[in-house]
Motif scaffolding. Structure first.
Motif, short mmCIF file in Angstrom:
data_model
loop_
_atom_site.label_atom_id
_atom_site.label_comp_id
_atom_site.label_asym_id
_atom_site.label_seq_id
_atom_site.Cartn_x
_atom_site.Cartn_y
_atom_site.Cartn_z
N GLU A 7 190.02 19.11 -33.49
CA GLU A 7 191.21 19.77 -32.84
C GLU A 7 192.18 18.61 -33.00
OE1 GLU A 7 192.02 22.60 -30.46
OE2 GLU A 7 193.82 21.37 -31.15
N ASP A 8 193.47 19.22 -33.56
CA ASP A 8 194.63 18.42 -33.82
C ASP A 8 195.56 18.09 -32.57
OD1 ASP A 8 195.45 21.09 -33.57
OD2 ASP A 8 197.31 20.61 -34.57
N ASP A 51 189.13 23.89 -34.16
CA ASP A 51 190.13 24.64 -34.06
C ASP A 51 190.39 25.48 -35.47
OD1 ASP A 51 192.67 25.86 -33.52
OD2 ASP A 51 193.74 23.71 -33.38
N MET A 53 193.90 26.22 -36.80
CA MET A 53 194.91 25.82 -37.50
C MET A 53 194.93 24.10 -37.42
SD MET A 53 198.15 28.17 -36.01
CE MET A 53 199.30 27.63 -37.18
N LEU A 54 194.70 23.53 -38.54
CA LEU A 54 194.54 22.12 -38.38
C LEU A 54 195.42 21.45 -39.63
CD1 LEU A 54 190.84 22.38 -38.34
CD2 LEU A 54 192.20 21.37 -36.47
N ALA A 80 193.97 29.58 -30.62
CA ALA A 80 195.02 30.30 -29.99
C ALA A 80 195.19 31.76 -30.43
CB ALA A 80 196.25 29.38 -29.94
N ARG A 81 194.75 31.79 -31.70
CA ARG A 81 194.64 33.24 -32.55
C ARG A 81 193.83 34.10 -31.65
NH1 ARG A 81 194.23 31.79 -38.96
NH2 ARG A 81 196.04 30.53 -39.16
N ASP A 82 194.70 35.35 -31.09
CA ASP A 82 193.59 36.24 -30.50
C ASP A 82 193.44 37.49 -31.03
OD1 ASP A 82 196.33 36.87 -30.31
OD2 ASP A 82 196.13 37.68 -28.21
N GLN A 83 194.01 37.75 -32.36
CA GLN A 83 193.84 39.05 -32.79
C GLN A 83 192.54 39.31 -33.30
OE1 GLN A 83 196.95 40.99 -33.68
NE2 GLN A 83 197.45 39.76 -31.97
N ARG A 85 191.41 40.63 -36.00
CA ARG A 85 191.02 40.17 -37.42
C ARG A 85 190.74 38.71 -37.43
NH1 ARG A 85 196.61 41.20 -37.10
NH2 ARG A 85 197.87 39.30 -37.58
N VAL A 100 189.03 31.95 -27.35
CA VAL A 100 190.59 32.17 -27.63
C VAL A 100 191.20 30.91 -26.32
CG1 VAL A 100 192.67 33.40 -27.34
CG2 VAL A 100 190.56 34.46 -28.24
N LYS A 101 192.32 30.14 -26.78
CA LYS A 101 192.98 29.38 -26.04
C LYS A 101 194.03 30.40 -25.31
CE LYS A 101 192.90 25.61 -29.08
NZ LYS A 101 193.75 24.60 -30.13
N PRO A 102 194.55 29.95 -24.16
CA PRO A 102 193.64 29.07 -23.28
C PRO A 102 192.50 29.46 -22.67
CG PRO A 102 195.55 30.22 -21.94
CD PRO A 102 195.45 30.68 -23.39
N PHE A 103 191.79 28.47 -22.33
CA PHE A 103 190.25 28.68 -21.93
C PHE A 103 190.05 27.97 -20.71
CE2 PHE A 103 188.80 24.65 -23.24
CZ PHE A 103 189.71 24.23 -24.10
N HIS B 285 200.70 32.27 -29.80
CA HIS B 285 199.72 31.34 -30.41
C HIS B 285 200.61 30.04 -29.85
CE1 HIS B 285 199.00 27.95 -33.37
NE2 HIS B 285 197.72 28.64 -33.05
N ARG B 288 199.87 29.53 -26.19
CA ARG B 288 198.52 29.16 -25.84
C ARG B 288 198.53 27.96 -25.74
NH1 ARG B 288 197.04 34.75 -27.82
NH2 ARG B 288 196.59 35.79 -26.10
N VAL B 291 199.55 25.74 -22.92
CA VAL B 291 198.90 26.26 -21.91
C VAL B 291 197.63 25.55 -21.66
CG1 VAL B 291 198.27 28.00 -20.38
CG2 VAL B 291 200.54 28.23 -21.35
N SER B 292 196.81 25.83 -22.86
CA SER B 292 195.21 25.39 -22.88
C SER B 292 195.18 23.91 -22.88
CB SER B 292 194.84 25.84 -24.10
OG SER B 292 195.61 25.41 -25.34
N ARG B 295 195.92 23.47 -18.97
CA ARG B 295 194.70 23.83 -18.15
C ARG B 295 193.44 23.07 -18.33
NH1 ARG B 295 192.10 30.02 -18.35
NH2 ARG B 295 190.44 29.38 -16.79
N THR B 451 201.58 24.06 -41.18
CA THR B 451 201.38 24.88 -40.25
C THR B 451 200.52 24.40 -39.14
OG1 THR B 451 199.51 25.21 -41.90
CG2 THR B 451 201.20 26.85 -41.89
N ALA B 452 200.16 23.13 -39.38
CA ALA B 452 199.26 22.44 -38.58
C ALA B 452 199.90 21.41 -37.82
CB ALA B 452 198.11 21.94 -39.12
#
Lengths: 221, 503
Positions: A7-8, A51, A53-54, A80-83, A85, A100-103, B285, B288, B291-292, B295, B451-452
């Motif tokens: 996780e970044d 994660d 997106m790193l 955080a990607r909730d789609q 796909r 999915v974040k937030p968790f 994204h 989130r 927020v994550s 939390r 992107t990261a």
């Protein structure tokens, strides 16, 4: 149990590491995809929290590399990607779960426990070993109504042996369960922990639960 | 709901019905006239045959008529009638078909009653030309009939040809005796023929109308089939299948351009849909992640308050909350900008002071990365702008410059005054080099080279927000790379009236 968190976000790293350690897990943290891949391929983790997106390497690429190397570590994608796909792509590339974040931290913990049980083909969080009962969800062991006062490391070793009944675990394997990347314990530490475990079990008149196969390691029948 | 099929059917039926009705009337009139003419012509021919039989031998007018050659004038059933009158109206001869309808005296004598009942027409002609008058009447036998009356000059004819020539020579035309022939016959055959024509035309009209009623809806449906197919194809396009297109090849020439235009429109809708979906996904994204963090930190902190570095949890939560706040604020600004719901209040803005304030507010970020911001060499002017939005723009630009610079770098600010306008440029070395392709995307929403988040916490909306506000305020904005430094320029910034430098 040993967990790798890739996780970044430093803040998420901090909270996950602290929370999971307090729950008795050994936790390593990687900041980016490259580091995460290197840790995963050499660290013998039971569960990897990944994660997507790193920096340097995407989470899906990390996942792909891990699966290509035939590692059967349980992998939970935390993104955080909730789609739909995204979830499908993650699961199809070999992830075992997707959160999915937030968790909720409790939900993450429950999912990690489920993955651990799956890894050791254990349906129930309760493992009974003769006179003692181990609740792997609460990381505690009972003898009747009495609860053992095991340290986190002792509990980790006992749980690991309980999850692998009949299999001889080398001191190195058990050491890997209690050592994270930032700490170091020698082989002797395992002997000390096992000795302490046996002593606490004997105090409850339980003898011979953890057996030694000389020159190889420890096991529970 | 209106239906093209029903409208076409109804319109066609009404139109065809109207055309048929008008045509029917016209045909009816023409045929009736033609039949009447034919009937009258035949009657006149018949009457003229009788005229040719009327002779003047120098002393009297007589009719050289033989019943056996014209039996229709004595037929007991459905007879025809003729009457020959002297010019003064006295009867010269009547057909035997009148027998039974007149008394014996009237048969041979001039009958005033008959004349009264069957009044002779008022002939107008006074010269030697014949005059023909047609009238409808009821025949003595009770049938409806038609009568032709011809007033004519009896032709001279004598067995003695010499006398005949003498009479021709001696009696001028106007002194020769006039005679009137009246020929009557039933007209029921004419009426029946006309009725048959009427019925025929009405029948044809009804058949045509019936054919229209049956065929037009079918033809309309057949004609509309390509449209119905297109409708079906459109119905299959859902948010999950936005890449589907309708068939534009092999369509009728009227439909093909519509189908092509529709597909072009679908292309644009799909692009907008993808942009919108991407935007929603990106927004979700970006929201989130902080927020994550909040939390997770809060849950772990609350569960284990004795955690060794619990105090850092608070500062982490605070930082994430600030980031979230900034992100939401920028998103709201972006939405308001998209809606055009931005009020621009132009006033005098001391650019130098504004830059100082912004640089001061970013001192923590500068300190963390050991970044130095070089103030402009020229004294900044007082400009005419909306201070709130300008501050937002400059803050974003400088925050970006700090974030994307390597540690220890310097960020430069240049200001050039050119007449009534000034130009502000911010430049910084890049921690990650940008390519020419990257430069095309720097103003795109949520576009990030890294992107990261290697260069820190960025949602990728700062520059798009700056561009959006620059456009609203009429300020030009441009970005380029020179000597491994990223340059961004705000141009056409209007200088305040009467002031070129800050006080």
């Amino acid at each position: 149990m040993k967990i790798l968190v890739v996780e970044d976000s430093k803040k998420l790293q901090k909270s996950l590491r602290a929370g999971l350690r307090r729950l008795g897990y050994t936790v390593d943290v990687a900041d980016d995809g490259e580091e995460g891949t290197a840790f995963a391929l050499h660290g013998e983790y039971d569960v990897i929290v990944l994660d997507l997106m790193l920096p340097r390497k995407s989470g899906l690429d990390v996942l792909s590399d891990i699966r290509k190397s035939n590692l059967n570590t349980e992998i939970l994608i935390l993104s955080a990607r909730d789609q739909t796909r995204d979830r499908i792509a993650g699961l199809q590339q070999g992830a075992d779960d997707y959160l999915v974040k937030p968790f909720s931290f409790d939900e993450l913990h429950a999912r990690i426990q489920a993955l651990v049980r799956r890894r050791f083909k254990q349906k129930s969080p309760i493992i009974t070993l003769g006179p003692i009962t181990i609740d792997t969800s609460l990381h505690i062991a009972y003898h009747g109504a009495e609860c053992f006062d095991f340290t986190p490391n002792e509990m980790s070793i006992l749980e690991y042996l309980a999850f692998n009944p009949g299999r001889v675990m080398s001191p190195e394997t058990l050491l890997n369960q209690i050592n994270d990347a930032d700490s170091y314990s020698s082989r002797n530490a395992i002997e000390v922990h096992v000795s302490s475990l046996r002593k606490k079990l004997r105090a409850e008149n339980i003898d011979g639960l953890i057996k030694t196969k000389r020159g190889f390691g420890y096991f529970i029948e | 709901m209106r239906s093209i099929s029903k409208t076409i059917t109804l319109t066609t039926i009404v139109s065809v019905g109207l055309i048929l009705a008008l045509g029917q009337i016209a045909i009816d009139i023409a045929i009736t006239r033609w039949l009447n003419e034919q009937f009258d012509t035949a009657m006149e021919s018949r009457a003229r045959a009788l005229v040719t039989l009327t002779k003047f031998d120098g002393t009297e007018v007589e009719l050289d008529f033989a019943d056996e050659f014209m039996p229709e004038f004595e037929a007991p059933v459905e007879p025809q009638y003729f009457e020959l009158f002297h010019g003064d109206g006295t009867v010269l001869e009547r057909s035997h078909s009148f027998d039974g309808f007149l008394d014996s005296r009237s048969r041979d004598q001039p009958d005033k009653a008959v004349l009264t009942e069957h009044r002779l027409p008022e002939f107008r002609f006074q010269d030697q030309h014949d005059e023909v008058v047609f009238t409808d009447l009821r025949l003595p036998d009770g049938r409806d009939g038609r009568r032709v009356a011809i007033k004519f000059i009896a032709q001279i004819e004598n067995e003695d040809e010499e006398l005949e020539d003498l009479l021709e020579a001696q009696i001028p035309l106007e002194e020769r005796p006039r005679a009137i022939i009246r020929f009557s016959r039933e007209r029921e055959s004419l009426d029946q023929t006309r009725q048959r024509f009427h019925l025929l035309i009405i029948g044809i009209t009804l058949i045509v109308l019936l054919a229209v009623v049956i065929s037009v809806p079918r033809l309309t449906r057949a004609g509309l089939r390509p449209l119905i197919r297109i409708k079906d194809e459109i119905g299959k396009i859902t948010p999950q299948s936005m890449d589907r297109r309708i068939t534009d090849q092999g369509q009728p020439i009227e439909i093909e351009p519509i189908a092509k235009q529709f597909n072009l429109m679908l292309n644009e809708i799909e692009k907008a849909f993808i942009r919108e979906r991407q935007f929603s996904s990106d927004v979700a994204h970006e929201l989130r992640t902080p927020v994550s963090e909040i939390r997770s930190l809060a849950e772990v902190g609350l569960r284990w308050p004795d955690e060794r570095d619990i105090r850092t949890y608070f500062s982490d939560i605070h930082e994430s909350a600030r980031h979230l706040d900034r992100l939401i604020e920028n998103l709201l600004y972006l939405c308001r900008s998209d809606e055009g719901n931005i009020e621009i209040i132009v006033g005098d803005v001391n650019l130098g002071k504004l830059l100082d304030d912004i640089i001061s507010s970013l001192s923590a970020e500068c300190e963390r990365k050991a970044i130095r911001i070089d103030p402009p060499a020229n004294k900044p002017p007082v400009i005419a702008a909306d201070s709130q939005w300008l501050k937002l723009m400059l803050h974003n630009l400088l925050f970006n410059a700090i974030s994307h610079s390597p540690d220890g770098a310097n960020v430069g600010i240049e200001i050039d005054v050119d007449g009534a306008f000034c130009r502000l440029e911010i430049h910084n070395p890049m921690s990650i080099p940008l390519t020419a392709e990257d430069m095309e995307n720097v103003f795109q929403r949520f576009w990030r080279k890294d992107t990261a988040r290697e260069t820190g916490r960025h949602a990728g909306i700062g520059l798009s927000l700056v561009k959006s506000y620059a456009d609203l305020m009429g300020i030009g904005i441009d970005a380029w790379v020179l000597d491994e430094r990223f340059h961004i320029t705000l141009s056409r910034i209007r200088i305040s009236n009467g002031a070129t430098t800050a006080p």
